[in-house]
Design a protein around this motif. Structure first.
Motif, mmCIF file in Angstrom:
data_model
loop_
_atom_site.group_PDB
_atom_site.id
_atom_site.type_symbol
_atom_site.label_atom_id
_atom_site.label_comp_id
_atom_site.label_asym_id
_atom_site.label_seq_id
_atom_site.Cartn_x
_atom_site.Cartn_y
_atom_site.Cartn_z
ATOM 1 N N THR A 81 -6.904 -2.990 -6.068
ATOM 2 C CA THR A 81 -6.698 -2.802 -4.631
ATOM 3 C C THR A 81 -6.735 -1.326 -4.310
ATOM 4 O OG1 THR A 81 -5.177 -3.147 -2.786
ATOM 5 C CG2 THR A 81 -4.168 -2.827 -4.939
ATOM 6 N N SER A 82 -7.178 -1.024 -3.108
ATOM 7 C CA SER A 82 -7.174 0.367 -2.668
ATOM 8 C C SER A 82 -5.953 0.635 -1.798
ATOM 9 C CB SER A 82 -8.451 0.635 -1.860
ATOM 10 O OG SER A 82 -8.493 -0.245 -0.748
ATOM 11 N N GLY A 100 -4.536 -7.247 -4.308
ATOM 12 C CA GLY A 100 -5.811 -7.210 -5.003
ATOM 13 C C GLY A 100 -6.206 -8.559 -5.584
HETATM 14 P P1 ADP Z 1 -6.257 -6.519 -1.268
HETATM 15 O O1 ADP Z 1 -6.676 -6.803 0.120
HETATM 16 O O2 ADP Z 1 -4.946 -7.140 -1.620
HETATM 17 O O3 ADP Z 1 -6.327 -5.071 -1.646
HETATM 18 P P2 ADP Z 1 -8.663 -7.958 -1.970
HETATM 19 O O4 ADP Z 1 -9.041 -8.686 -3.206
HETATM 20 O O5 ADP Z 1 -8.617 -8.718 -0.721
HETATM 21 O O6 ADP Z 1 -7.276 -7.257 -2.279
HETATM 22 O O7 ADP Z 1 -9.641 -6.728 -1.803
HETATM 23 C C1 ADP Z 1 -9.776 -5.799 -2.866
HETATM 24 C C2 ADP Z 1 -10.220 -4.462 -2.318
HETATM 25 O O8 ADP Z 1 -11.567 -4.542 -1.861
HETATM 26 C C3 ADP Z 1 -9.428 -3.934 -1.170
HETATM 27 O O9 ADP Z 1 -8.276 -3.227 -1.595
HETATM 28 C C4 ADP Z 1 -10.432 -3.020 -0.467
HETATM 29 O O10 ADP Z 1 -10.419 -1.759 -1.068
HETATM 30 C C5 ADP Z 1 -11.759 -3.687 -0.758
HETATM 31 N N1 ADP Z 1 -12.250 -4.501 0.375
HETATM 32 C C6 ADP Z 1 -12.217 -5.846 0.468
HETATM 33 N N2 ADP Z 1 -12.774 -6.267 1.622
HETATM 34 C C7 ADP Z 1 -13.174 -5.157 2.286
HETATM 35 C C8 ADP Z 1 -13.817 -4.908 3.549
HETATM 36 N N3 ADP Z 1 -14.168 -5.916 4.375
HETATM 37 N N4 ADP Z 1 -14.064 -3.623 3.905
HETATM 38 C C9 ADP Z 1 -13.723 -2.614 3.092
HETATM 39 N N5 ADP Z 1 -13.114 -2.780 1.901
HETATM 40 C C10 ADP Z 1 -12.853 -4.020 1.478
#
Ligand code: ADP
Ligand code: MG
Length: 578
Positions: A81-82, A100
């Protein structure tokens, strides 16, 4: 059970699929996770496309910040996760996602393609099928991200079997989008189902978004709530006229996160108590902002529930603020055209003419009415919201016909009088002069077994309301005073009717205090009834007294006391105006 196969560690792909079930259990939860990611990425426009109610295809397109080409595969790794860097960050989450988990979970049970581009980079594309990356490379596209999810649950037949009908799954998706649309009113949303646009929300203020989500029929009967202290609370409240048969029109947001909250639902019920019938539910959107340390969002895998640290206080504050907002405006039921189901439709109230012989006889109702209305210590509140009503006459010995600034007013004489008496009974306390009226001739009563049983428990409430009863033998009592308000009624019949109403705890008012229930019973059995003739002076007095009450527009059963037909509607009825 047959054959022990020994204990085995599941292969990672299987483990992932099982874990995915917690986050991704139906198309609606995929839509929710993807839209949340778009919101977290700062999107201003989000488009959701569906084929086969999300089973065949879900595509979410946003204009958010995007993901750098080199990081695209990372987004699909578990716990990547970011949004948070360390466990401490969980204490101050301001994004929807933080675990994440969503993208890897979705990719484990579907075929997923993500195309993304950051502002100063090239677009890239990745595909993953059943958890395995199948391609990654350059692509073309605008800044932002498009995620396409196809063949959801292709490798998890059990999940697939649990899905409901396409219509039901589509409804869940729409609900998820509406919930997030309420949380982010400054973002434009579009939903395209089988190529057809079925929902379009422009960026707009919260109140407009809330009304849009409630729908035009409810939106026509709403008011705004805004409180800063002691809790930051914003909302759109349906008037009693907009109450619904089910809880479908209640939405709650806590710190911009849509949540389910039995606590807030109960607070709404309490705030609307006596303003709507007990079998109806208020329509409302409530948005709360609380300091992060007062809520815990990390209690549910899909984060749809939150825990409040101080539930009691929150309940009290929300109830009070909602009720205050409701009582600030006229809640008159306006009728125009035909009545529509769910709006303004009120079921029949309790029997107004019980026939079991225990109810008070119709002795001198009008005298009782005038006596009660002229009591000098009636609580007075500034009747700011109360229109000045000129009485025209009585209709069917049941309704008062009146006129207010050219509008036609119909008042239910029984409901109106009930409201007046109830508030007066509740406003007074034992010992205050004028509460009880001593009987010239005390009445000795033989009690039925049921009545004798409830009496000891009732005594304090009876006294508070103005009844004075003393024991006079094992199953006999002496009634020496009745509530002054009810002096016009036969004391014995009134007393018995009240006891009768309080026997058994299963009535619609079961949750209320004994004193309140007794006040309700007393008011109900004292008020003028349908069939009682009233003259112009009595009607005017009743209307004036009604205007002094806290809530003149409904009786405590939640039925309206009056309805109004606007002059403009009358003109339309008679084609004086189009
Ligand atoms: P979380 O939302 O809990 O961090 P996710 O698995 O939903 O985990 O997403 C992983 C990562 O992918 C996010 O932390 C983000 O950095 C990136 N990400 C996902 N969807 C998008 C999006 N629509 N736009 C930009 N970054 C995204
Ligand atoms: Mg996420």
């Amino acid at each position: 059970m047959t054959g022990n196969q020994g204990i085995q560690v599941l292969p990672p792909s299987a483990a992932e699929r099982i874990a995915a079930g917690e986050v991704v259990d139906r198309p609606g939860s995929v839509v929710k996770e993807l839209v949340e990611n778009s919101l977290d990425a700062g999107a201003r426009r989000i488009t959701v496309e569906l084929v086969g109610a999300g089973r065949r295809l879900i595509r979410v397109t946003d204009d958010g910040e995007g993901i750098a080409a080199s990081e695209l595969p990372l987004a699909f790794q578990r716990f990547a996760t970011s949004k948070i860097r360390a466990a401490e960050d969980l204490q101050r989450i301001h994004t929807y996602g933080f675990r994440g988990e969503a993208l890897p979970s979705v990719a484990a049970v579907a075929r997923v393609e993500m195309v993304s581009r950051v502002r100063d980079g090239e677009a890239s594309r990745i595909t993953i099928e059943g958890g395995t990356q199948t391609s990654h490379g350059p692509a073309s596209g605008p800044v932002g991200t498009t995620v396409t999810v196809e063949n959801l649950f292709f490798n998890t037949p059990a999940r697939r079997r649990f899905l409901k009908s396409p219509a039901r799954e589509a409804a869940v998706i729409i609900e998820a989008i509406e919930a997030l649309a309420l949380a982010a009113p400054d973002v434009a949303f579009r939903l395209i189902d089988e190529g057809r646009e079925i929902l379009w929300y422009p960026a707009e203020p919260f109140a407009d978004r809330a009304r849009r989500v409630l729908g035009p029929r409810v939106a026509a009967h709403t008011l705004e709530l805004s409180a800063r202290a002691p809790v930051d609370l914003e909302g759109i409240l349906g008037t009693p006229q907009a109450a619904q048969l089910r809880r479908t029109h209640q939405r709650f947001l806590v710190n911009r996160r849509p949540v389910r909250s039995p606590l807030l639902a109960r607070a709404l019920t309490e705030a609307y108590h006596t303003l709507i019938p007990d079998d109806r539910h208020p329509a409302a959107v409530l948005a709360l902002r609380l300091p992060p340390q007062e809520v815990d969002a990390n209690v549910h895998p899909r984060k749809v529930e939150v825990r409040f640290v101080d539930e009691r206080r929150l309940f009290d504050v929300v109830t009070r603020e909602v009720r205050r907002a409701l009582l600030r405006v006229p809640l008159v039921h306006v009728v125009s055209g035909a009545r529509t189901a769910g709006l303004g439709e009120v079921p029949g109230g309790p029997e107004e003419r019980p026939a079991d012989g225990r109810s008070p006889a119709h002795d001198a109702p009008a005298a009782g009415l005038l006596l009660a209305l002229s009591t000098p210590d009636a609580p007075t509140r500034a009747p700011v919201r109360w229109p000045s009503i000129r009485v025209i006459g009585q209709l069917a010995l049941t309704y008062i016909i009146g006129e207010a600034r050219g509008d036609l007013i119909l008042i239910d004489q029984h409901a109106a009088h009930e409201r007046v008496l109830f508030e007066r009974l509740m406003a007074r306390r034992a010992g205050e002069a004028g509460v009880a009226q001593g009987l010239v001739a005390p009445v000795v009563l033989d009690l039925a077994p049921g009545e004798a049983e409830v009496l000891p428990e009732l005594s304090p409430a009876l006294r508070a309301i103005g009844f004075e009863v003393e024991p006079f033998g094992p199953a006999t009592v002496r009634l020496t005073a009745v509530p002054a308000i009810a002096a016009g009624r036969g004391p014995e019949a009134l007393f018995r009717a009240c006891l009768h109403d309080l026997e058994g705890d299963d009535g619609p008012h079961a949750g209320r205090s004994l004193e309140e229930r007794l006040a309700i019973a007393t008011a109900c059995h004292t008020a003028v009834r349908a069939g009682d003739p009233l003259d112009l002076v009595e009607m005017a007095a009743l209307i004036e007294a009604l205007g002094q009450t806290e809530d003149p527009f409904s009786c405590f059963h939640g039925r309206p006391t009056m309805i109004q037909m606007r002059a403009g509607d009358l003109e339309r009825w008679f084609y004086r105006r189009t």
